[in-house]
Design a protein around this motif. Sequence first.
Motif, PDB file in Angstrom:
ATOM      1  N   ASP A  35       0.825  -1.209   0.000  1.00 14.37           N
ATOM      2  CA  ASP A  35       0.000   0.000   0.000  1.00 14.37           C
ATOM      3  C   ASP A  35       0.863   1.266   0.000  1.00 14.37           C
ATOM      4  OD1 ASP A  35      -2.339   1.527  -0.017  1.00 14.37           O
ATOM      5  OD2 ASP A  35      -2.409   1.633   2.162  1.00 14.37           O
ATOM      6  N   VAL A  36       1.826   1.286  -0.905  1.00 18.76           N
ATOM      7  CA  VAL A  36       2.710   2.444  -1.052  1.00 18.76           C
ATOM      8  C   VAL A  36       2.521   3.011  -2.450  1.00 18.76           C
ATOM      9  CG1 VAL A  36       5.111   3.211  -1.158  1.00 18.76           C
ATOM     10  CG2 VAL A  36       4.428   1.539   0.560  1.00 18.76           C
ATOM     11  N   GLU A  37       2.407   4.317  -2.509  1.00 17.81           N
ATOM     12  CA  GLU A  37       2.322   4.990  -3.799  1.00 17.81           C
ATOM     13  C   GLU A  37       3.351   6.112  -3.815  1.00 17.81           C
ATOM     14  OE1 GLU A  37      -1.487   7.738  -2.752  1.00 17.81           O
ATOM     15  OE2 GLU A  37      -1.915   5.688  -3.332  1.00 17.81           O
ATOM     16  N   LEU A  38       3.680   6.574  -4.986  1.00 20.83           N
ATOM     17  CA  LEU A  38       4.647   7.663  -5.078  1.00 20.83           C
ATOM     18  C   LEU A  38       4.041   8.937  -4.492  1.00 20.83           C
ATOM     19  CD1 LEU A  38       6.105   7.018  -8.628  1.00 20.83           C
ATOM     20  CD2 LEU A  38       7.050   6.345  -6.414  1.00 20.83           C
ATOM     21  N   ILE A  39       4.854   9.673  -3.774  1.00 16.93           N
ATOM     22  CA  ILE A  39       4.402  10.909  -3.131  1.00 16.93           C
ATOM     23  C   ILE A  39       4.368  12.000  -4.188  1.00 16.93           C
ATOM     24  CG2 ILE A  39       4.959  12.625  -1.369  1.00 16.93           C
ATOM     25  CD1 ILE A  39       6.335  10.301   0.178  1.00 16.93           C
ATOM     26  N   ASN A  40       3.189  12.571  -4.397  1.00 16.67           N
ATOM     27  CA  ASN A  40       3.029  13.551  -5.472  1.00 16.67           C
ATOM     28  C   ASN A  40       2.421  14.876  -5.017  1.00 16.67           C
ATOM     29  OD1 ASN A  40       0.475  12.664  -4.923  1.00 16.67           O
ATOM     30  ND2 ASN A  40       0.019  11.970  -7.000  1.00 16.67           N
ATOM     31  N   LYS A  41       2.343  15.074  -3.700  1.00 17.58           N
ATOM     32  CA  LYS A  41       1.815  16.337  -3.183  1.00 17.58           C
ATOM     33  C   LYS A  41       2.256  16.514  -1.729  1.00 17.58           C
ATOM     34  CE  LYS A  41      -2.521  13.986  -2.350  1.00 17.58           C
ATOM     35  NZ  LYS A  41      -3.896  13.820  -2.753  1.00 17.58           N
ATOM     36  N   PRO A  42       2.325  17.748  -1.261  1.00 18.77           N
ATOM     37  CA  PRO A  42       2.813  18.016   0.094  1.00 18.77           C
ATOM     38  C   PRO A  42       1.990  17.369   1.209  1.00 18.77           C
ATOM     39  CG  PRO A  42       2.779  20.037  -1.181  1.00 18.77           C
ATOM     40  CD  PRO A  42       2.100  18.985  -2.006  1.00 18.77           C
ATOM     41  N   LYS A  43       0.702  17.229   1.005  1.00 21.96           N
ATOM     42  CA  LYS A  43      -0.146  16.668   2.065  1.00 21.96           C
ATOM     43  C   LYS A  43      -0.501  15.211   1.799  1.00 21.96           C
ATOM     44  CE  LYS A  43      -1.888  21.020   3.657  1.00 21.96           C
ATOM     45  NZ  LYS A  43      -3.003  21.792   4.143  1.00 21.96           N
ATOM     46  N   HIS A  44       0.376  14.522   1.123  1.00 21.35           N
ATOM     47  CA  HIS A  44       0.167  13.106   0.834  1.00 21.35           C
ATOM     48  C   HIS A  44       0.135  12.322   2.141  1.00 21.35           C
ATOM     49  CE1 HIS A  44       0.839   9.091  -0.776  1.00 21.35           C
ATOM     50  NE2 HIS A  44       0.521   9.580  -1.977  1.00 21.35           N
ATOM     51  N   ARG A  45      -0.651  11.266   2.190  1.00 21.11           N
ATOM     52  CA  ARG A  45      -0.798  10.481   3.417  1.00 21.11           C
ATOM     53  C   ARG A  45       0.526   9.883   3.897  1.00 21.11           C
ATOM     54  NH1 ARG A  45      -1.627   4.759   2.213  1.00 21.11           N
ATOM     55  NH2 ARG A  45      -1.605   4.501  -0.051  1.00 21.11           N
TER      56      ARG A  45
END
Length: 95
Positions: A35-45
């Motif tokens: 359950d890992v996705e690339l971080i693409n925004k400052p408020k990413h989980r």
Amino acid sequence: AVIADYQPMIDLFAKVDRLVDIWNGTNHKKGKVRDVELINKPKHRHITELFDVLRLFEEWRKEGKGKFTKNFITKQTYEDLVWMVFGIAAVACIY
């Protein structure tokens, strides 16, 4: 000793494992979906998760009165952890 005696250490290892998965962008490991996705925004989980791990280490450090002793990780390792988390958060903010 029963396994419950080691539960805090087991939980810490699980959180560090998660931190490494997020840092590496590893969604699959040993046939298990992470359950890992690339971080693409400052408020990413994942940014929140990384700071939660950092808070855990900060609480541990405070238990030792803020000293880097045999009861805590080395100062260099702690600083690496801090800069790793802040670095990922900073890159997410910039890009």
